[in-house]
Motif scaffolding. Structure first.
Motif, PDB file in Angstrom:
ATOM      1  N   THR A 120       0.813  -1.215   0.000  1.00 39.03           N
ATOM      2  CA  THR A 120       0.000   0.000   0.000  1.00 39.03           C
ATOM      3  C   THR A 120       0.849   1.268   0.000  1.00 39.03           C
ATOM      4  O   THR A 120       0.317   2.350  -0.197  1.00 39.03           O
ATOM      5  N   LEU A 173       0.143  -0.087   7.683  1.00 40.35           N
ATOM      6  CA  LEU A 173      -1.065  -0.666   7.094  1.00 40.35           C
ATOM      7  C   LEU A 173      -0.750  -2.011   6.445  1.00 40.35           C
ATOM      8  O   LEU A 173      -1.528  -2.968   6.565  1.00 40.35           O
ATOM      9  N   GLN A 179      -1.521   9.814   4.780  1.00 43.23           N
ATOM     10  CA  GLN A 179      -1.878   8.406   4.597  1.00 43.23           C
ATOM     11  C   GLN A 179      -3.381   8.155   4.670  1.00 43.23           C
ATOM     12  O   GLN A 179      -3.829   7.017   4.546  1.00 43.23           O
ATOM     13  N   HIS A 180      -4.150   9.220   4.832  1.00 43.68           N
ATOM     14  CA  HIS A 180      -5.588   9.078   5.046  1.00 43.68           C
ATOM     15  C   HIS A 180      -6.289   8.424   3.858  1.00 43.68           C
ATOM     16  O   HIS A 180      -7.013   7.435   4.020  1.00 43.68           O
ATOM     17  N   THR A 194      -5.179   6.714   1.305  1.00 37.78           N
ATOM     18  CA  THR A 194      -4.725   5.348   1.039  1.00 37.78           C
ATOM     19  C   THR A 194      -5.365   4.367   2.017  1.00 37.78           C
ATOM     20  O   THR A 194      -5.862   3.307   1.615  1.00 37.78           O
ATOM     21  N   THR A 195      -5.385   4.733   3.284  1.00 39.77           N
ATOM     22  CA  THR A 195      -5.947   3.846   4.305  1.00 39.77           C
ATOM     23  C   THR A 195      -7.450   3.684   4.123  1.00 39.77           C
ATOM     24  O   THR A 195      -7.981   2.565   4.125  1.00 39.77           O
ATOM     25  N   GLU A 196      -8.159   4.789   3.954  1.00 43.31           N
ATOM     26  CA  GLU A 196      -9.617   4.736   3.810  1.00 43.31           C
ATOM     27  C   GLU A 196     -10.022   3.980   2.541  1.00 43.31           C
ATOM     28  O   GLU A 196     -10.920   3.126   2.573  1.00 43.31           O
ATOM     29  N   THR A 227      -8.377   1.765   0.884  1.00 39.58           N
ATOM     30  CA  THR A 227      -8.084   0.334   1.034  1.00 39.58           C
ATOM     31  C   THR A 227      -9.203  -0.337   1.816  1.00 39.58           C
ATOM     32  O   THR A 227      -9.649  -1.437   1.469  1.00 39.58           O
ATOM     33  N   PHE A 281       2.372   6.488  11.160  1.00 40.20           N
ATOM     34  CA  PHE A 281       0.950   6.208  10.932  1.00 40.20           C
ATOM     35  C   PHE A 281       0.087   6.912  11.973  1.00 40.20           C
ATOM     36  O   PHE A 281       0.302   6.764  13.178  1.00 40.20           O
ATOM     37  N   LEU A 308      -6.454   6.797  11.988  1.00 36.79           N
ATOM     38  CA  LEU A 308      -6.774   6.100  10.740  1.00 36.79           C
ATOM     39  C   LEU A 308      -7.241   4.659  10.971  1.00 36.79           C
ATOM     40  O   LEU A 308      -7.834   4.053  10.075  1.00 36.79           O
ATOM     41  N   PHE A 332     -10.260   3.232   8.752  1.00 39.00           N
ATOM     42  CA  PHE A 332     -10.193   1.984   7.995  1.00 39.00           C
ATOM     43  C   PHE A 332     -11.409   1.112   8.287  1.00 39.00           C
ATOM     44  O   PHE A 332     -12.077   0.627   7.370  1.00 39.00           O
TER      45      PHE A 332
END
Length: 195
Positions: free
Chosen positions: A31, A36, A63-64, A66-68, A70, A129, A133, A137
């Motif tokens: 990712t 994560l 990183q918000h 990308t995390t959400e 995913t 991180f 988040l 997620f």
């Protein structure tokens, strides 16, 4: 085989994700967010699903997204892979210990998405991180998978352990809830006849 693949492309992220529910816990995760990746690898292992995730995100922002995103893609793939949900156990709960931390997770593959997340972190970050988040997620995952999901950390002192107990707890619950119950005889586990 209960499996699905999802692609999600926005101005912020490009996500490609595949899941096989009747797997062995194999994971190929990239990712761009190290923490994560670690959480998704242990998620696959403890849920006993095979998971492949590749994300190119706007990490120059943070990183918000990308995390959400995913979480969104994982939820969508899980929902697709479940198909008509015939024969599944549906419900599961667990108390998951991680050293000094104890987290309780309960879930229902209900088709009625809802998240209760009662977990606090003693620090704002785990490495690079943002700890906030973790909730983002699970919110994205539960809503897109159609899960009623309750996650509550009863106590804990280490942010890494707290996050890990949440991911492992959800994974272990999914492992139970996704399992096929032979006593169901291929029925949908609901008196309404649909989930």
């Amino acid at each position: 085989m209960r499996a699905a693949s999802v692609s999600r492309r926005t101005a912020e992220t490009d996500v490609a994700l595949s899941i096989a529910l009747d797997g062995t816990g194999k994971a190929e995760i990239a990712t761009g967010v190290g923490f994560l990746d670690h959480m998704l690898e242990l998620f696959a292992r403890h849920a006993l699903v095979d998971l492949t995730v590749t994300v190119k995100g706007d990490l120059h922002v943070d990183q918000h997204h990308t995390t959400e995103d995913t979480g969104i893609a994982l939820g969508q793939a899980l929902l697709q892979a479940l198909g008509d949900k015939k024969g599944i156990a549906r419900y599961a709960d667990i108390h998951l210990p991680m050293d000094e931390t104890l987290t309780r997770v309960a879930l229902d593959i209900s088709g009625r998405p809802f998240l209760v997340f009662r977990t606090t972190f003693p620090t704002e970050k785990i490495g690079a991180f943002d700890t906030e988040l973790v909730r983002e997620f699970f919110q994205a995952f539960a809503i897109n998978a159609g899960l009623t999901l309750h996650v509550e950390t009863l106590y804990g002192a280490n942010s890494h352990h707290i996050a890990e107990s949440c991911f492992k707890g959800v994974a272990r619950c999914l492992r139970q809830a996704l399992s096929v119950d032979p006593r169901e005889g291929g029925r949908i586990p609901s008196t309404k006849g649909t989930l």
